[in-house]
Structures are given as C-alpha cells and as structure tokens.
Design a protein around this motif. Structure first.
Motif, PDB file in Angstrom:
ATOM      1  N   GLN A 181       0.936  -1.231   0.420  1.00  0.00           N
ATOM      2  CA  GLN A 181      -0.281  -0.073   0.368  1.00  0.00           C
ATOM      3  C   GLN A 181       0.866   1.011   0.319  1.00  0.00           C
ATOM      4  OE1 GLN A 181      -3.083   0.181   3.130  1.00  0.00           O
ATOM      5  NE2 GLN A 181      -3.769   1.411   2.199  1.00  0.00           N
ATOM      6  N   GLY A 182       1.941   1.315  -0.830  1.00  0.00           N
ATOM      7  CA  GLY A 182       2.520   2.319  -0.745  1.00  0.00           C
ATOM      8  C   GLY A 182       2.111   3.526  -0.712  1.00  0.00           C
ATOM      9  N   ASP A 183       1.042   3.659  -1.709  1.00  0.00           N
ATOM     10  CA  ASP A 183      -0.028   5.504  -1.875  1.00  0.00           C
ATOM     11  C   ASP A 183       0.164   6.130  -0.490  1.00  0.00           C
ATOM     12  OD1 ASP A 183      -1.461   3.479  -1.115  1.00  0.00           O
ATOM     13  OD2 ASP A 183      -2.877   4.731  -1.902  1.00  0.00           O
ATOM     14  N   LEU A 184       0.006   5.047   0.723  1.00  0.00           N
ATOM     15  CA  LEU A 184       0.315   5.426   2.020  1.00  0.00           C
ATOM     16  C   LEU A 184       1.128   5.009   2.996  1.00  0.00           C
ATOM     17  CD1 LEU A 184      -2.422   6.717   3.916  1.00  0.00           C
ATOM     18  CD2 LEU A 184      -2.194   3.840   5.160  1.00  0.00           C
ATOM     19  N   VAL A 265      -3.182  15.946   5.960  1.00  0.00           N
ATOM     20  CA  VAL A 265      -4.244  16.327   6.347  1.00  0.00           C
ATOM     21  C   VAL A 265      -4.685  14.445   5.884  1.00  0.00           C
ATOM     22  CG1 VAL A 265      -6.411  15.630   4.569  1.00  0.00           C
ATOM     23  CG2 VAL A 265      -5.672  17.788   4.974  1.00  0.00           C
ATOM     24  N   ILE A 266      -4.201  13.638   5.129  1.00  0.00           N
ATOM     25  CA  ILE A 266      -4.042  12.054   5.194  1.00  0.00           C
ATOM     26  C   ILE A 266      -3.159  11.443   6.581  1.00  0.00           C
ATOM     27  CG2 ILE A 266      -2.639  10.415   4.169  1.00  0.00           C
ATOM     28  CD1 ILE A 266      -2.556  11.843   1.942  1.00  0.00           C
ATOM     29  N   HIS A 267      -2.014  12.479   6.430  1.00  0.00           N
ATOM     30  CA  HIS A 267      -1.854  11.956   8.363  1.00  0.00           C
ATOM     31  C   HIS A 267      -2.535  11.503   9.620  1.00  0.00           C
ATOM     32  CE1 HIS A 267       2.690  11.437   7.623  1.00  0.00           C
ATOM     33  NE2 HIS A 267       2.282  12.322   6.328  1.00  0.00           N
ATOM     34  N   ARG A 268      -3.039  12.897   9.334  1.00  0.00           N
ATOM     35  CA  ARG A 268      -4.538  12.946  10.650  1.00  0.00           C
ATOM     36  C   ARG A 268      -5.072  12.202  11.077  1.00  0.00           C
ATOM     37  NH1 ARG A 268      -4.762  18.193   9.755  1.00  0.00           N
ATOM     38  NH2 ARG A 268      -5.798  18.323   9.017  1.00  0.00           N
ATOM     39  N   GLN A 269      -5.473  11.372   8.964  1.00  0.00           N
ATOM     40  CA  GLN A 269      -7.088  10.878   9.078  1.00  0.00           C
ATOM     41  C   GLN A 269      -6.151   9.529   9.930  1.00  0.00           C
ATOM     42  OE1 GLN A 269      -8.687   9.658   5.303  1.00  0.00           O
ATOM     43  NE2 GLN A 269      -7.978  11.890   4.687  1.00  0.00           N
ATOM     44  N   VAL A 270      -4.795   8.732   9.144  1.00  0.00           N
ATOM     45  CA  VAL A 270      -4.652   7.944   9.413  1.00  0.00           C
ATOM     46  C   VAL A 270      -5.015   7.510  11.022  1.00  0.00           C
ATOM     47  CG1 VAL A 270      -2.138   6.203   9.792  1.00  0.00           C
ATOM     48  CG2 VAL A 270      -3.427   7.463   7.907  1.00  0.00           C
ATOM     49  N   GLU A 271      -4.037   8.919  11.806  1.00  0.00           N
ATOM     50  CA  GLU A 271      -4.220   9.106  13.058  1.00  0.00           C
ATOM     51  C   GLU A 271      -5.403   8.783  13.638  1.00  0.00           C
ATOM     52  OE1 GLU A 271      -2.455  12.358  17.077  1.00  0.00           O
ATOM     53  OE2 GLU A 271      -2.414  12.925  14.790  1.00  0.00           O
ATOM     54  N   GLN A 272      -6.705   8.945  13.442  1.00  0.00           N
ATOM     55  CA  GLN A 272      -7.944   9.270  13.677  1.00  0.00           C
ATOM     56  C   GLN A 272      -8.350   7.906  13.783  1.00  0.00           C
ATOM     57  OE1 GLN A 272      -9.473  12.807  11.573  1.00  0.00           O
ATOM     58  NE2 GLN A 272      -8.994  13.992  12.537  1.00  0.00           N
ATOM     59  N   GLN A 273      -8.401   7.828  12.576  1.00  0.00           N
ATOM     60  CA  GLN A 273      -8.999   5.523  11.969  1.00  0.00           C
ATOM     61  C   GLN A 273      -7.891   5.109  12.963  1.00  0.00           C
ATOM     62  OE1 GLN A 273      -9.894   4.481   8.664  1.00  0.00           O
ATOM     63  NE2 GLN A 273      -9.936   6.801   7.789  1.00  0.00           N
ATOM     64  N   GLU A 290      -5.898  10.529  -2.333  1.00  0.00           N
ATOM     65  CA  GLU A 290      -6.678  11.732  -3.269  1.00  0.00           C
ATOM     66  C   GLU A 290      -7.216  12.218  -2.710  1.00  0.00           C
ATOM     67  OE1 GLU A 290      -4.396  12.552  -5.280  1.00  0.00           O
ATOM     68  OE2 GLU A 290      -2.753  11.180  -6.116  1.00  0.00           O
ATOM     69  N   PRO A 291      -7.502  13.668  -2.960  1.00  0.00           N
ATOM     70  CA  PRO A 291      -6.767  14.131  -3.589  1.00  0.00           C
ATOM     71  C   PRO A 291      -6.047  14.703  -2.469  1.00  0.00           C
ATOM     72  CG  PRO A 291      -8.361  15.909  -3.470  1.00  0.00           C
ATOM     73  CD  PRO A 291      -8.514  14.492  -2.755  1.00  0.00           C
TER      74      PRO A 291
END
Length: 557
Positions: A181-184, A265-273, A290-291
């Motif tokens: 899952q390289g995109d993440l 934003v991506i890092h914050r999503q991961v932290e919250q999930q 994305e975006p």
C-alpha cells in the motif's frame, strides 16, 4: 517562471533570509548511517509509529523504520569515533541509512510493530535480486511482515517478521521503501537510503589523489600533511575515495539528500482511524490518499531551518539526519540524491552545476575513452537543478572554486590576526593556484587574486572595488551574521571594523568564532516547496557553506 527570473527571485529571498532571520548555529552533515558487519551484514529493523516535528510547531503522526537491535556500527567513523549522539533506537524518518560494501550478502529482518489496523508491511530494494522468507507470505510486490497481532489472530508464530536477503551487486546510492500500500505507507514515512560502497581492492592504488585538507587521507601521498595541528578527519565513506571504479568519481566529502513531501490531512486521517479502531478485530484503514495536497517539504525528514541543526540533535529524536553541507574551495563533493515522495522536486544547488555520475547506481559513461588512457569518459550531464524524480537516485559531483567572480573571495590573508604578507597566487595551466597543496589559498583562481569587492573595505585588500557592503549593524541578526563575504581568519574584523571582534549582536554561531564562511542557498525551484505550511521560509532549503582552508570542518557535530 524562467530560470533567469527564478534566479533573481532566489537572490532576493537569500538577502531577505540573511537580513531578517535568526538562524541556528552552524552544523554539519556528512552521510551518516548504520553498518551490519563485514561480508554478511545483518540489519534488524522495525516498523512503528511516532510523531515527527515541523518548524511551525506541529507534531505530525507518522510511520517509519528503526533498529530493533543495535547495528554493528555507525558511519562515518573517522579515527573510530562515531558522530556525536549517533543512535538507532527510535523509529525515524527517513529510515536508517544502510551502508554496505560491494559484494556483501545483505540480510534485513523487518518486524511489523505498526498498529494492527495498519495491516501488513514490507520493504522493496529496487535494483537488487531479493529473496524473502517468513512473514505472512507474498504480497503484490514482495514478502510481507504480517500485522503486529497476526499470531494472535491465527497466524504462525513470528508472522510479523519477514527476512530479506540480497547481494550488493550495484554500487552507489539506492532507496528502499514500503512495497505494501505504497500510496499510504510511503507517504507516512516508510522509506530510507541504501549506500553500496565500492570494494577498494578493485581500484588501482592511488587512483584518487589527495585533494582535501584531512590528515592521513592517503598515507602514500606526501601532501597528506595537516594544515593545522589536529587537522580534519576523513569523512568519506569509501575507503578508496571514489564512488565508483572510475577516477572521475573521486571525491573529498559526501552528503546524502532525501527529498519527500507530506500531506498532513492524510496523516491526520490515519491518526484518527488508528485511535477509533484500536479495539476492533479485523478492521482496516480506509484513508483517502487523493486529492493530494502536501504542505510540508522535507530534506532528510526535516524542513528549513531545522535541517541545519546537527545530526542526531536531541530535539529531533525521530529525524536524526540533517542537511547542511560544508566544503573548502576546490574540494570535490559527492552529492547522493534520492526522490522519496510522490512529486518531482527541482532542487537547485547555487554556485555551480552538478556533474551527474550515475542514476540508480548505473555509472553514465561515454563510448569514447579519455584521451591517452583506456578509461571511458564520463557522460553524465551538468545539471542546473537536480530533478529528484520519485523513485530515482542520482550521484553527482559538485565543486566551487570562485572562478570568475572578479573579486578576491579569499582576502589572501596568511592566517594571522594582524596584517601580514599577502599570499602569492601562481596560476597553473588552468589558471588555478595549485603549486603548493598546503597553501591556504590552494585552488584560488589567480585572475581574481587581490581584486577588491568593497569600495572602502576593512582588511587586506586595498580600496577601489565595485561595491559597498551594507553597514554591519543593519546586516546582522542572531547567531549567524551577514558580514563581509571574504573568507579567512579576519572576516569577523572586516565585518565590524578594526575596533571590534564580534558583530553588534555580540554572538557568533560559527566555530571557530573568528570564521566567516561564504554561504550559498540550496533550495527547491518550486517556490511553494520553500515554505512550511505555505509560510516562507521553510521546506526544501538549506545553506551550503564554503569555509577557508585554515578552518577545520568538524563533521562529528
């Protein structure tokens, strides 16, 4: 924006930076990394989460690699001395720089300690034939280490550890990064560098002549004497002084730059999930990558001005590597460059072009030999900006001699604190002062010798130059200062006049304190990338400092 306009813009930004910023004390870089033993090096890495810092004060939740057990050693190690504070106990971004030698059989054991909801993880080693064993089996690209709780959910014992083995057949600078899952996972910080040094036994003796001021670099070379008592140590990783088996790849210093970006934003999503699903069995992350809108732009995991603090500085426990190159005039500096993120970053090294030696460890050679030799010539381009394409590595040579400035950057002072006889400059066939390698103005461009810059200078050079420098009380701030551009031991005096020894701020960040190097800003040519969260200055920017040869460049921090 055109290159000319960008150059003018950058010059304006540099002046603004010097005049208005309070900068950190001078620090140094080299190419720090870890070793795993001779011939069959083993590296035990762990993937785990933590927070990395940014100059705007934000702590960004990230994933990275660290050492699950101590490596066999740290490089560079001149005289057996590790870099100050060298450690690999924490997860870090980028991951530990793995340093091996050509022909080594390399083993990397990866243990997955990411949150269980993150699932499997892995490492790719592009350019090498890798065998993987253990773990949770094969993923799409390579063998994977299962989720950290895989054994408790039905997996075999040890399913969260995978073993990679390969032979270091390709020299030069390489990247490694997650193949799951390289995109993440790459976005979260799971990437690092692999350096393969040449086997010195394959090089002819004396292929790389002594060129810098280090004592004992080449014991067979009579010019290896130190300019100063306790002179500089040799910080080249390569024992032969070459990056490849080619005389055109000889170098005096080396620096590693890994370019990447982060979308918070991506890092914050991961932290919250991760927090929300911590007690969930069988759950997985569902993060939109994305975006893509990165706001942080990193060199070796740090943004400017943090990247000019020392390696292994305690305030960056998860970002140990800096980006602050130093050199003496005429030295050959090997730049190891890796594009680790998703974007291309056009990085511009002021003061000279970079001669590219190799891409992805492949030396670029001409079909024709160097005249009067049987050695193929180098064919890599001279680059105004090193375009750090994602996944691509480059090795290149940079040097600076002050040729053609039309003023004397040395001040040609012989090293005392009082006026003394000027140093001579006798041009060789190429116009440089190379007759005495121990001369403090070795490699000076003689055509500019004794030419003044200032209309009314302080120091050795007579008045009459084309420019008048700003009043030092206006051009000084913080522990660094923008005083006289002259190199040499009396640069501080030149900056404040004959009655003072320090700038008006009363403090100098350079060491020794009577030094004033010549600074060039190295930075991304994408203007947004020299910001931190859209605030200038920040991001992909640093200072390259040219220091006069009487000053020891101490790379041990």
């Amino acid at each position: 924006m055109s290159q000319i306009n960008m150059k003018n813009k950058t010059t304006q930004l540099l002046l603004a930076l010097i005049v208005t910023l309070v900068l950190a004390p001078a620090a140094f870089a080299a190419a720090p990394g870890i070793t795993g033993g001779a011939k069959t090096p083993t590296f035990n890495l762990t993937a785990q989460p933590s927070f990395i810092t940014q100059p705007d004060g934000k702590m960004v939740y990230s994933w990275g690699y660290g050492c699950s057990t101590a490596p066999s050693g740290f490089l560079p190690m001149p005289g057996g001395q590790n870099l100050a504070g060298a450690q690999c106990t924490n997860m870090q971004v980028p991951g530990p720089t793995i340093i091996v030698t050509e022909g080594d059989t390399v083993t990397v054991n990866l243990t997955n300690n990411l949150p269980p909801v993150a699932g499997n993880t892995s490492i790719l080693f592009p350019g090498f034939a890798v065998t993987s064993t253990g773990g949770a089996g094969s993923g799409l690209l390579t063998g994977e280490a299962g989720a950290s709780n895989c054994a408790s959910t039905g997996g075999a014992a040890g399913c969260n550890t995978v073993k990679y083995t390969f032979t270091a057949t390709t020299l030069g600078t390489h990247s490694y990064y997650s193949g799951t899952q390289g995109d993440l996972q790459v976005e979260m910080g799971m990437y690092g560098a692999l350096i393969v040094l040449p086997d010195p036994s394959k090089d002819p003796a004396g292929m790389c002549p002594f060129h810098n001021t280090a004592a004992g670099v080449d014991p067979a070379d009579a010019t290896g004497a130190s300019l100063l008592a306790g002179g500089e140590a040799d910080f080249r990783l390569s024992a032969s002084g070459a990056a490849y088996h080619h005389p055109g790849s000889c170098y005096d210093r080396e620096y590693l730059f890994q370019f990447a970006e982060m979308d918070p934003v991506i890092h914050r999503q991961v932290e919250q999930q991760v927090a929300a699903k911590s007690s969930c069995t069988g759950c997985s992350l569902n993060v939109a990558t994305e975006p893509y809108h990165p706001a942080y732009f990193l060199i070796n995991g740090r943004s400017m001005p943090d990247d000019m603090d020392p390696n292994y500085a305690s305030e960056y426990p998860h970002q140990p590597y800096n980006g602050n190159p130093h050199m003496h005039p005429g030295e050959l500096v090997l730049l190891r460059i890796i594009g680790q993120g998703r974007w291309q970053h056009p990085f511009h090294e002021h003061a000279n072009h970079v001669r590219i030696l190799a891409r992805d460890g492949n030396l670029i050679l001409s079909s024709a030999n160097v005249p009067q030799t049987s050695t193929p010539g180098l064919a890599g381009p001279l680059m105004f900006t090193t375009t750090t394409t994602p996944g691509v590595t480059m090795d290149g040579i940079f040097y600076y001699t002050a040729k053609g400035l039309n003023w004397d950057m040395y001040g040609h002072h012989d090293g005392g604190t009082t006026a003394a006889a000027s140093l001579p400059c006798t041009p060789d066939s190429n116009g440089y002062n190379t007759g005495n390698p121990l001369a403090l103005n070795y490699y000076e461009w003689c055509q500019d010798h004794n030419k003044p810059l200032q209309v009314h200078p302080f120091g050795d050079v007579a008045a009459g130059g084309p420019a008048t420098l700003p009043d030092p009380t206006l051009f000084t701030n913080g522990t660094w200062y923008g005083g006289s551009p002259y190199l040499g031991p009396d640069a501080t005096v030149r900056a404040v006049g004959s009655t003072g020894t320090t700038p008006p701020s009363g403090t100098i960040g350079n060491s020794p304190t009577d030094e004033a190097g010549f600074a060039f800003m190295w930075h991304s040519h994408n203007e947004r990338e020299i910001t931190t969260n859209n605030i200038f200055p920040g991001g992909m920017m640093m200072m390259m400092l040219v220091d006069s040869r009487e000053f020891v460049i101490d790379e041990t921090n």
